[in-house]
Design an enzyme around this catalytic site. Sequence first.
Site, mmCIF file in Angstrom:
data_model
loop_
_atom_site.group_PDB
_atom_site.id
_atom_site.type_symbol
_atom_site.label_atom_id
_atom_site.label_comp_id
_atom_site.label_asym_id
_atom_site.label_seq_id
_atom_site.Cartn_x
_atom_site.Cartn_y
_atom_site.Cartn_z
ATOM 1 N N GLU A 127 0.912 -1.247 0.003
ATOM 2 C CA GLU A 127 0.106 -0.029 -0.056
ATOM 3 C C GLU A 127 0.887 1.159 -0.029
ATOM 4 O OE1 GLU A 127 -2.748 -0.479 3.232
ATOM 5 O OE2 GLU A 127 -3.578 -2.463 2.400
ATOM 6 N N ASN A 169 2.102 -5.398 -3.147
ATOM 7 C CA ASN A 169 0.736 -5.828 -2.784
ATOM 8 C C ASN A 169 0.103 -4.146 -2.577
ATOM 9 O OD1 ASN A 169 -1.369 -7.748 -2.189
ATOM 10 N ND2 ASN A 169 -1.044 -6.948 -0.201
ATOM 11 N N HIS A 206 -10.595 -5.779 -2.903
ATOM 12 C CA HIS A 206 -11.642 -5.714 -1.830
ATOM 13 C C HIS A 206 -12.707 -4.898 -2.687
ATOM 14 C CE1 HIS A 206 -9.297 -6.959 1.608
ATOM 15 N NE2 HIS A 206 -8.167 -6.146 1.528
ATOM 16 N N GLU A 235 -6.323 -10.615 -1.511
ATOM 17 C CA GLU A 235 -7.082 -10.301 -0.337
ATOM 18 C C GLU A 235 -8.622 -10.400 -0.737
ATOM 19 O OE1 GLU A 235 -5.683 -7.060 1.897
ATOM 20 O OE2 GLU A 235 -3.803 -7.528 1.601
ATOM 21 N N ASP A 237 -12.366 -10.263 -1.131
ATOM 22 C CA ASP A 237 -13.729 -10.202 -0.694
ATOM 23 C C ASP A 237 -14.575 -9.469 -1.300
ATOM 24 O OD1 ASP A 237 -13.027 -7.656 0.480
ATOM 25 O OD2 ASP A 237 -12.558 -8.430 2.564
HETATM 26 O O1 G3I Z 1 -5.497 -8.271 18.938
HETATM 27 C C1 G3I Z 1 -6.007 -6.964 19.210
HETATM 28 C C2 G3I Z 1 -6.985 -6.922 20.510
HETATM 29 O O2 G3I Z 1 -5.832 -7.556 21.558
HETATM 30 C C3 G3I Z 1 -7.396 -5.816 20.962
HETATM 31 O O3 G3I Z 1 -8.069 -5.840 21.946
HETATM 32 C C4 G3I Z 1 -8.349 -5.378 19.863
HETATM 33 C C5 G3I Z 1 -8.991 -3.603 20.347
HETATM 34 O O4 G3I Z 1 -8.824 -3.091 19.131
HETATM 35 O O5 G3I Z 1 -7.568 -5.207 18.935
HETATM 36 C C6 G3I Z 1 -6.954 -6.383 18.214
HETATM 37 O O6 G3I Z 1 -6.235 -6.219 17.121
HETATM 38 C C7 G3I Z 1 -6.871 -5.779 16.003
HETATM 39 C C8 G3I Z 1 -6.371 -6.844 14.935
HETATM 40 O O7 G3I Z 1 -7.066 -6.706 13.745
HETATM 41 C C9 G3I Z 1 -6.848 -8.330 15.195
HETATM 42 O O8 G3I Z 1 -8.417 -8.307 15.187
HETATM 43 C C10 G3I Z 1 -6.574 -4.360 15.420
HETATM 44 O O9 G3I Z 1 -6.977 -3.526 16.445
HETATM 45 C C11 G3I Z 1 -6.991 -4.089 14.219
HETATM 46 O O10 G3I Z 1 -6.516 -3.141 13.541
HETATM 47 C C12 G3I Z 1 -6.715 -5.123 13.009
HETATM 48 O O11 G3I Z 1 -7.124 -4.930 11.973
HETATM 49 C C13 G3I Z 1 -6.605 -5.583 10.946
HETATM 50 C C14 G3I Z 1 -6.260 -4.534 9.867
HETATM 51 O O12 G3I Z 1 -5.734 -5.209 8.599
HETATM 52 C C15 G3I Z 1 -5.146 -3.702 10.332
HETATM 53 O O13 G3I Z 1 -4.709 -2.913 9.468
HETATM 54 C C16 G3I Z 1 -7.372 -6.752 10.261
HETATM 55 O O14 G3I Z 1 -7.872 -7.783 11.057
HETATM 56 C C17 G3I Z 1 -7.152 -7.193 8.807
HETATM 57 O O15 G3I Z 1 -7.789 -8.162 8.342
HETATM 58 C C18 G3I Z 1 -6.595 -6.125 7.980
HETATM 59 O O16 G3I Z 1 -5.992 -6.434 6.712
HETATM 60 C C19 G3I Z 1 -5.585 -5.531 5.832
HETATM 61 C C20 G3I Z 1 -4.401 -6.193 5.121
HETATM 62 O O17 G3I Z 1 -3.456 -6.417 6.210
HETATM 63 C C21 G3I Z 1 -3.983 -5.166 4.062
HETATM 64 N N1 G3I Z 1 -4.790 -4.629 3.233
HETATM 65 C C22 G3I Z 1 -6.291 -4.403 3.865
HETATM 66 C C23 G3I Z 1 -6.878 -5.463 4.728
HETATM 67 C C24 G3I Z 1 -7.919 -4.974 5.228
HETATM 68 O O18 G3I Z 1 -8.140 -3.893 6.057
#
Ligand code: G3I
Length: 305
Positions: A127, A169, A206, A235, A237
Amino acid sequence: ATTLGASAAQTGRYFGTAVAANKLSDSTYVGILNREFTMVTAENEMKIDATEPNQNQFSYGNADRIVSHAKAQGMRVRGHTLAWHSQQPGWMQNMEGSALRSAMLNHVTQVATHYKGQLYAWDVVNEAFADGSSGARRDSNLQRSGNDWIEAAFRAARAADPAVKLCYNDYNTDDWSHAKTQAVYRMVQDFKSRGVPIDCVGLQSHFNPQSPVPSNYQTTLSSFAALGVDVQITELDIEGSGSAQAANYQRVVSACLAVARCNGITVWGIRDTDSWRASGTPLLFDGSGNKKAAYTSTLNALNAG
Ligand code: G3I
């Protein structure tokens, strides 16, 4: 064939999914994972904040759990991601300039070395381009460290793991007429012409009603492939439901199968309830793990190839 992975393998492709380490104890989730998929991407566990939470202190527990599970099941792994403006640990967010450059390259080297020989591909850089019509790089601390930060990351990754495929990516790079798509295309073209190591381009893909599957999607895939790189849908969806969603999945899969160097598709989660989208139903299995219409259309499209 009767599973996504086996159907994709008929044309030499893989079919993957994002996996979260904390769901590997969910038997419904793991049952679908092991049955259907031949490639996995750690949804968050290989990101910079997860693998280097304190500078020079590396943490691989959750990521290694995913790699071990994949290996035990005969699945391959795409690494995601070595250098990104987002999901940086606090110590890195506060860095800039040459100190950041060194820290970023050290991260790339250390993590790629830890996984040397174990992964199929790395999303080396994620990105790095801006949205909108500028075609410019995204502003970030990494970009401000010098415009050559991306190629520096790719060279460091190649030095650390000579065999892994090195990918760039991004999202919103699906529409061939989009300025961001053209900008990534020109970067890859430039890298190939100057011998900067790059093996693949990942289109996140996406899709939702505001950002639907573009009519020129196959042109985008074939245009990148013509530069001499593999193209992967990394990725996938697609927001929606029922036959409309199923038709969109079918279009994406068919476009990939029409391009020889589109060699794999990864969906960004297994069940709708596993999706990063807080609400919505963008995936192939419902919250109970049942196959949706989109699953059937995807499977049929893979088998038609
Ligand atoms: O694990 C912590 C947890 O301990 C905490 O209590 C909670 C509270 O916010 O957060 C949890 O972490 C979260 C994590 O996902 C696991 O669920 C983060 O806040 C959250 O920001 C994170 O989001 C991820 C996101 O990337 C972050 O940028 C998504 O799961 C993940 O699907 C998403 O994936 C991205 C790709 O890496 C890049 N392209 C876009 C894609 C979708 O946004």
